[in-house]
Design an enzyme around this catalytic site. Structure first.
Site, PDB file in Angstrom:
ATOM      1  N   GLY A  50      37.097  40.071  42.808  1.00  0.00           N
ATOM      2  CA  GLY A  50      36.834  39.811  41.404  1.00  0.00           C
ATOM      3  C   GLY A  50      35.555  39.046  41.145  1.00  0.00           C
ATOM      4  O   GLY A  50      34.741  39.436  40.308  1.00  0.00           O
ATOM      5  N   LYS A  95      36.169  47.230  51.614  1.00  0.00           N
ATOM      6  CA  LYS A  95      35.435  46.684  50.468  1.00  0.00           C
ATOM      7  C   LYS A  95      33.993  46.332  50.828  1.00  0.00           C
ATOM      8  O   LYS A  95      33.079  46.513  50.015  1.00  0.00           O
ATOM      9  CB  LYS A  95      36.147  45.443  49.931  1.00  0.00           C
ATOM     10  N   ASN A 140      42.286  31.858  47.469  1.00  0.00           N
ATOM     11  CA  ASN A 140      43.415  31.082  47.989  1.00  0.00           C
ATOM     12  C   ASN A 140      42.921  29.714  48.449  1.00  0.00           C
ATOM     13  O   ASN A 140      41.764  29.548  48.847  1.00  0.00           O
ATOM     14  CB  ASN A 140      44.118  31.819  49.120  1.00  0.00           C
ATOM     15  N   CYS A 200      46.355  35.202  41.518  1.00  0.00           N
ATOM     16  CA  CYS A 200      46.029  36.201  40.511  1.00  0.00           C
ATOM     17  C   CYS A 200      46.910  37.434  40.657  1.00  0.00           C
ATOM     18  O   CYS A 200      47.225  38.106  39.681  1.00  0.00           O
ATOM     19  CB  CYS A 200      44.555  36.584  40.622  1.00  0.00           C
ATOM     20  N   CYS A 360      61.479  38.271  44.668  1.00  0.00           N
ATOM     21  CA  CYS A 360      60.309  38.160  43.788  1.00  0.00           C
ATOM     22  C   CYS A 360      59.358  39.288  44.160  1.00  0.00           C
ATOM     23  O   CYS A 360      59.793  40.364  44.574  1.00  0.00           O
ATOM     24  CB  CYS A 360      59.657  36.785  43.913  1.00  0.00           C
TER      25      CYS A 360
END
Length: 402
Positions: A50, A95, A140, A200, A360
């Site tokens: 990001g 990436k 993180n 995020c 979760c």
């Protein structure tokens, strides 16, 4: 707090470079000398996600001569909402390689160095050495403290940024370049308690916020490399995208800082995963013998349908997450309800004989909620390792994974 330019000017700019950077050259504060400094600069960007996406694109466009990228991940479709350096055709690609190709399209004059690996204690010094400046786009806390400490020990300044939902922060840490300059530990001496601050991936982030904070990071990088303006050394920029409000706070050097203070006791790299903790000690203890797989859960759900087993399956994520995907047969009670005690009123009583099964997204939040239940006497409560992500990947791929 001003800092001398980090980089000496290159000998010259070519005709093509003068043409390309002409809008910089006519700015008196930048000029030919400033652009030559950018050409001579070596900047490492940590992460091509990001924050790294806009940072890499604008550093390349500005004419930074050498750009390093350290990134181990692959492009996922969920990245494309904010990681603008990648495109649809890059899904599944590393990436770092995708980012390198995009940089070449923006500015083929830039030398790109790819470090296709995860940053850790074993490689951080080798990766950092040789760079004039670091732009930190990590997401993180363990890596943020690692970056801060390693940069301090090597004497390399770095530009830090952080994003979450609609909020962003940015600062510059350069304690070896200025006597009164703080480091990241001066601002955040201790990481937040495990599970207290969602990532995020758990809490979401407005895509365009990445561009807002990433561009601030590049702005600060250019100032540091060329020696112009007043960088964010000793200052914290806070941006609220919903209110469209910027605030600037002063950050003082902490004389008791464990890294850069007068009696520092952090004198070498430490175990940052342990320091930050993925989950609290209580959650780890609770989950130690009370974790089941999604395969086991699938069998339990079938037994419940047949009437041979009784349990309640509780999703501890947030309501908006529950709308995206869910494990069939689950009920929603967000983790916050466990932390404030309200969840206990919504669950079968301890002596009812009905087992409670928690899950979760990945297993972190459910482990924290499990610790609450164990403390309340639900001795047979369990949680699902891997959570919804594991369920979608292994049991029900028809649902979207995020």
């Amino acid at each position: 707090m001003s800092i001398p330019a980090l980089v000496e000017p290159a000998d010259e700019l070519t005709v093509d470079e003068v043409r390309r950077y002409s809008r910089h050259l006519i700015i008196p504060d930048v000029g030919m000398t400033g652009q030559k400094r950018l050409k001579n600069a070596k900047v490492l960007v940590i992460g091509a996600g990001g924050l790294g996406s806009p940072a890499l694109l604008y550093l390349a466009a500005a004419g930074v001569g050498t750009l390093g990228i350290i990134e181990f991940d692959e492009v996922d479709e969920s990245n494309l909402q904010r990681q603008v350096i990648h495109g649809q055709s890059d899904v599944g690609r590393p990436k770092a390689e995708s980012a390198k190709d995009s940089i070449a399209e923006v500015n083929p004059l830039v030398n790109v160095v790819v470090h296709a690996e995860r940053l850790d204690n074993d490689n951080v010094y080798d990766v950092f050495r040789g760079y004039d400046l670091i732009v930190d786009g990590t997401d993180n806390f363990a890596t943020r403290y690692l970056v801060n400490d390693a940069a301090y020990f090597l004497g390399i300044p770095y530009v830090w940024g952080s994003i979450y939902r609609f909020d962003g922060q940015a600062s510059v840490f350069a304690p070896k370049q200025a006597d009164d300059a703080p480091c990241y530990r001066c601002l955040y001496p201790e990481p937040p308690p495990p599970g207290m601050v969602p990532s995020c991936a758990e809490g979401g982030v407005l895509g365009v916020l990445c561009a807002s904070i990433g561009s601030i990071q590049v702005n600060e990088a250019i100032k540091l490399l060329t020696g112009i303006g007043d960088p964010l050394v000793g200052k914290l920029m806070i941006y609220d995208a919903l209110e469209m409000e910027y605030r600037k706070l002063k950050v003082r050097k902490d004389p008791n800082c464990r890294l850069c203070g007068e009696n520092a006791d952090v004198t070498e790299l430490i175990d940052y995963e342990f320091f930050c903790g993925a989950v609290s000690e209580e959650a780890a203890d609770a989950a130690a013998d009370s974790t089941i797989s999604v395969v086991a859960l699938e069998g339990m759900l079938k037994e419940r349908e047949e009437g041979t087993r009784d349990f309640v399956l509780v999703d501890v994520r947030e309501p908006n997450e529950y709308e995206i995907n869910k494990i069939p047969g689950s009920v929603l009670i967000p983790k916050g309800e466990f932390l404030n005690g309200n969840a206990l009123e919504q669950l079968p009583s301890v002596d009812s004989g009905t087992q409670v099964v928690l899950h979760c997204k990945s297993g972190v939040r459910s482990a924290e909620a499990l610790a609450v239940l164990k403390g309340a006497g639900y001795d047979d409560a369990v949680h699902v390792g891997g959570g919804v992500v594991a369920w979608v990947n292994q049991i029900d791929p028809s649902q979207p994974a995020y």
